[in-house]
Design an enzyme around this catalytic site. Structure first.
Site, PDB file in Angstrom:
ATOM      1  N   ASP A 195       0.780  -1.336  -0.079  1.00  7.29           N
ATOM      2  CA  ASP A 195      -0.756   0.175   0.140  1.00  7.29           C
ATOM      3  C   ASP A 195       1.107   1.162  -0.163  1.00  7.29           C
ATOM      4  O   ASP A 195      -0.180   2.189   1.372  1.00  7.29           O
ATOM      5  CB  ASP A 195      -1.213  -0.096   0.854  1.00  7.29           C
ATOM      6  CG  ASP A 195      -2.165   0.864   1.175  1.00  7.29           C
ATOM      7  OD1 ASP A 195      -2.206   1.641   0.138  1.00  7.29           O
ATOM      8  OD2 ASP A 195      -2.651   1.577   1.938  1.00  7.29           O
ATOM      9  N   ASP A 211       2.001   2.197   7.653  1.00 11.87           N
ATOM     10  CA  ASP A 211       1.150   1.658   7.565  1.00 11.87           C
ATOM     11  C   ASP A 211       1.479   0.577   7.121  1.00 11.87           C
ATOM     12  O   ASP A 211       1.352  -0.158   6.432  1.00 11.87           O
ATOM     13  CB  ASP A 211       0.371   2.607   6.441  1.00 11.87           C
ATOM     14  CG  ASP A 211      -0.728   1.757   6.594  1.00 11.87           C
ATOM     15  OD1 ASP A 211      -1.303   0.789   7.228  1.00 11.87           O
ATOM     16  OD2 ASP A 211      -1.774   2.401   5.507  1.00 11.87           O
TER      17      ASP A 211
HETATM   18  P1  ATP Z   1      -5.572   5.590   7.024  1.00 13.33           P
HETATM   19  O1  ATP Z   1      -7.100   4.794   6.664  1.00 13.33           O
HETATM   20  O2  ATP Z   1      -5.933   6.941   7.525  1.00 13.33           O
HETATM   21  O3  ATP Z   1      -4.703   5.512   5.554  1.00 13.33           O
HETATM   22  P2  ATP Z   1      -4.379   3.534   9.083  1.00 13.33           P
HETATM   23  O4  ATP Z   1      -4.880   2.795   9.241  1.00 13.33           O
HETATM   24  O5  ATP Z   1      -3.799   2.887   7.271  1.00 13.33           O
HETATM   25  O6  ATP Z   1      -5.064   5.249   8.623  1.00 13.33           O
HETATM   26  P3  ATP Z   1      -1.521   4.635   8.888  1.00 13.33           P
HETATM   27  O7  ATP Z   1      -1.352   4.649   7.865  1.00 13.33           O
HETATM   28  O8  ATP Z   1      -0.626   3.947   9.350  1.00 13.33           O
HETATM   29  O9  ATP Z   1      -3.401   4.135   9.917  1.00 13.33           O
HETATM   30  O10 ATP Z   1      -1.393   5.666  10.720  1.00 13.33           O
HETATM   31  C1  ATP Z   1      -2.618   7.035   9.713  1.00 13.33           C
HETATM   32  C2  ATP Z   1      -1.953   8.655  10.087  1.00 13.33           C
HETATM   33  O11 ATP Z   1      -1.635   8.019  11.480  1.00 13.33           O
HETATM   34  C3  ATP Z   1      -0.836   8.245   9.179  1.00 13.33           C
HETATM   35  O12 ATP Z   1      -1.442   8.763   7.651  1.00 13.33           O
HETATM   36  C4  ATP Z   1      -0.077   8.815   9.627  1.00 13.33           C
HETATM   37  O13 ATP Z   1      -0.098  10.255   9.208  1.00 13.33           O
HETATM   38  C5  ATP Z   1      -0.056   8.883  11.232  1.00 13.33           C
HETATM   39  N1  ATP Z   1       0.578   7.790  12.016  1.00 13.33           N
HETATM   40  C6  ATP Z   1       0.595   6.761  11.714  1.00 13.33           C
HETATM   41  N2  ATP Z   1       1.712   6.018  12.359  1.00 13.33           N
HETATM   42  C7  ATP Z   1       2.769   7.331  12.753  1.00 13.33           C
HETATM   43  C8  ATP Z   1       3.789   7.559  13.630  1.00 13.33           C
HETATM   44  N3  ATP Z   1       4.884   6.622  13.893  1.00 13.33           N
HETATM   45  N4  ATP Z   1       4.122   8.407  13.916  1.00 13.33           N
HETATM   46  C9  ATP Z   1       3.472   9.610  13.536  1.00 13.33           C
HETATM   47  N5  ATP Z   1       2.593   9.937  12.312  1.00 13.33           N
HETATM   48  C10 ATP Z   1       2.001   8.768  12.454  1.00 13.33           C
HETATM   49 MN    MN Z   2      -2.614   4.589   6.274  1.00 11.21          MN
END
Ligand code: ATP
Ligand code: MN
Length: 258
Positions: A195, A211
């Site tokens: 992804d 992610d």
């Molecule tokens: P989405 O469906 O919105 O993509 P997701 O469930 O896929 O969410 P992630 O992409 O892992 O989850 O995290 C969502 C958001 O949180 C990211 O786009 C980022 O902005 C923030 N984020 C995730 N991990 C971190 C981290 N380690 N440090 C800072 N911000 C983070």
């Molecule tokens: Mn994401």
């Protein structure tokens, strides 16, 4: 644990007893998504010093919410908390079913989410091993994943958030970074993110890929499809930004055959 005691511990984690208003966004989200299992899991991580406090909401999504917090030593952390109920059961099940690292697949959605969380943790460890910059994983338990916080005061922005302020040479660098990551993961790590996009790259001192929930290993029969998806998405995005990209189909054949 007794209900009352647990509630008090959660309030402590949310910093409610001192300063925070009960109508803050943090409290609202927590109220919506913290079920009993999640509360007990957070309480456990609190007792172990892994989560001292959660002080902000970074992101709310369909499957997971990400919070900003600190551990007992005052170090910043990001805490990804999966919902224990999701309508994405089928998709998650299919992704896990193809993964040779996963043995038994629970029928219970809650337990399936625990497997999903553990796999993301393992994926982060594996990516680091192959020198791909990702948030350092700290610990996981049940549906909660604690990792390195990427950012300074505020969480680092996503590539999508800062694209307007970037120049062609920045995009060229980021394109090279992305392609090197895809290649290294596949060739050396036997792994694919699945992804990779402008939404899952954070721009900090250096770019950081986040992610990793859908990431998997080459032996997964879905991996080839995921590899193609990453190559096509990355190429399309950077081509739109004016980068002279390689033909993703050609790159794909090179990686799959080579
Ligand atoms: P989405 O469906 O919105 O993509 P997701 O469930 O896929 O969410 P992630 O992409 O892992 O989850 O995290 C969502 C958001 O949180 C990211 O786009 C980022 O902005 C923030 N984020 C995730 N991990 C971190 C981290 N380690 N440090 C800072 N911000 C983070
Ligand atoms: Mn994401």
């Amino acid at each position: 644990m007794r209900e009352e005691h647990l509630e008090r511990e959660i309030e402590e984690i949310l910093g409610l007893r001192e300063k925070r208003e009960k109508d803050s966004e943090l409290y609202k989200i927590a109220n919506e998504v913290f079920d009993r299992t999640t509360k007990e899991t957070l309480a456990y991580l609190h007792r172990r010093g892994k989560i001292e406090e959660l002080y902000g909401v970074i992101s709310t999504g369909k499957e997971a919410n990400v919070f900003a917090g600190v551990d007992s030593e005052g170090k910043k952390i990001a805490v990804k908390i999966y919902r224990t109920y999701t309508t994405e059961f089928r998709r998650i099940w299919e992704y896990l079913a193809g993964d040779p690292r996963i043995g038994y697949l629970p029928k219970d959605i809650r337990k399936l989410i625990f497997v999903w969380t553990r796999r993301e943790f393992k994926n982060l460890q594996r990516a680091i091993k192959y020198a791909v910059r990702v948030p350092e994983p700290v610990i996981f338990r049940n549906n909660v994943l604690v990792m390195e916080f990427i950012g300074d005061e505020l969480p680092a922005p996503r590539l999508k958030d800062v694209e307007k302020s970037l120049e062609k040479s920045d995009f060229e660098e980021l394109y090279n970074f992305s392609m090197r990551a895809i290649e290294r993961l596949w060739k050396r790590g036997d792994m694919v993110h699945g992804d990779l996009s402008e939404y899952n790259i954070l721009i900090h001192d250096e770019p950081v890929i986040i992610d990793w929930s859908q990431a998997t290993v080459r032996r997964n029969r879905l991996s080839v499809e995921l590899l193609k998806r990453d190559l096509v998405n990355v190429s399309n995005y950077f081509r739109r930004k004016g980068v002279e990209v390689e033909d993703p189909e050609k790159k794909f054949r090179e990686l799959v055959e080579g």
